[in-house]
Design an enzyme around this catalytic site. Sequence first.
Site, PDB file in Angstrom:
ATOM      1  N   GLU A  75       3.149 -37.424  77.354  1.00 56.50           N
ATOM      2  CA  GLU A  75       2.226 -38.083  78.601  1.00 56.50           C
ATOM      3  C   GLU A  75       0.882 -37.606  78.606  1.00 56.50           C
ATOM      4  O   GLU A  75       0.271 -38.087  79.362  1.00 56.50           O
ATOM      5  CB  GLU A  75       3.256 -37.636  79.905  1.00 56.50           C
ATOM      6  CG  GLU A  75       3.046 -36.272  80.271  1.00 56.50           C
ATOM      7  CD  GLU A  75       3.732 -35.168  79.332  1.00 56.50           C
ATOM      8  OE1 GLU A  75       3.866 -33.899  80.106  1.00 56.50           O
ATOM      9  OE2 GLU A  75       4.487 -35.403  78.579  1.00 56.50           O
ATOM     10  N   HIS A 123       3.338 -32.987  74.381  1.00 52.55           N
ATOM     11  CA  HIS A 123       3.400 -33.723  75.608  1.00 52.55           C
ATOM     12  C   HIS A 123       2.934 -35.334  75.328  1.00 52.55           C
ATOM     13  O   HIS A 123       1.647 -35.615  75.217  1.00 52.55           O
ATOM     14  CB  HIS A 123       2.235 -33.053  76.663  1.00 52.55           C
ATOM     15  CG  HIS A 123       2.819 -31.892  77.216  1.00 52.55           C
ATOM     16  ND1 HIS A 123       3.545 -31.904  78.328  1.00 52.55           N
ATOM     17  CD2 HIS A 123       2.569 -30.625  77.059  1.00 52.55           C
ATOM     18  CE1 HIS A 123       3.997 -30.603  78.817  1.00 52.55           C
ATOM     19  NE2 HIS A 123       3.152 -29.959  78.045  1.00 52.55           N
ATOM     20  N   CYS A 169       8.379 -30.591  75.921  1.00 52.60           N
ATOM     21  CA  CYS A 169       7.787 -28.979  75.840  1.00 52.60           C
ATOM     22  C   CYS A 169       9.001 -28.201  76.131  1.00 52.60           C
ATOM     23  O   CYS A 169       9.935 -28.119  75.344  1.00 52.60           O
ATOM     24  CB  CYS A 169       6.420 -29.152  76.906  1.00 52.60           C
ATOM     25  SG  CYS A 169       5.637 -27.567  76.467  1.00 52.60           S
TER      26      CYS A 169
END
Length: 200
Positions: free
Chosen positions: A183, A181, A81
């Site tokens: 994650e 992202h 990001c």
Amino acid sequence: MKKVVVLDYGSGNLRSAQRALERVGAEVTVTADASAALAADALVVPGVGAYAACMDGLREVGAPATVARRVADGRPVLGICVGMQVLFDAGVEHGVETAGLGVLPGRVESLRAPVRPHMGWNTVSVPEGSTLFAGLPADVRFYFVHSYAVHDTEGLVTRSEHGEPFVAAVEAGAVSATQFHPEKSGDAGAALLENWLATV
């Protein structure tokens, strides 16, 4: 087990990045310590919020020299990001230009789109030879949250589109970076992180 440092400089989704990397088999330390960041098998630079604030935080912990040293030595770095965005030459927010880490060529500028931020799931267009996206289906989706983007750079460039095409990920030697992202991107993000860890 690969030792990964998630760089703590006061910005970013540190714990969710840590958990996601641990799930794919990394031994993860969250720290601002430069010696640990240099010694690790791989370094993750996360980031959320304003470009200039992230650069301030990075400078406070001496991260520019750490990242430059790792890149010069060909040792893996992953930006996520705004952690991706700061790897570029500069970022422009609200008419103010801030110098970045200069690891990748390009500028971060406002995403020209009718709705900002670009928030939610989106597909990506992956170049041939990508390691990050190996084994993932063509219609795979990742989770984005951003109002600024890089429009062009060098290396293996994965693109997405929101109002206009932009760089969704880049692979350039030891440097990998994602605007989305991983994650927060479920199984697809886990597969991408696993692919990255396999290169470490």
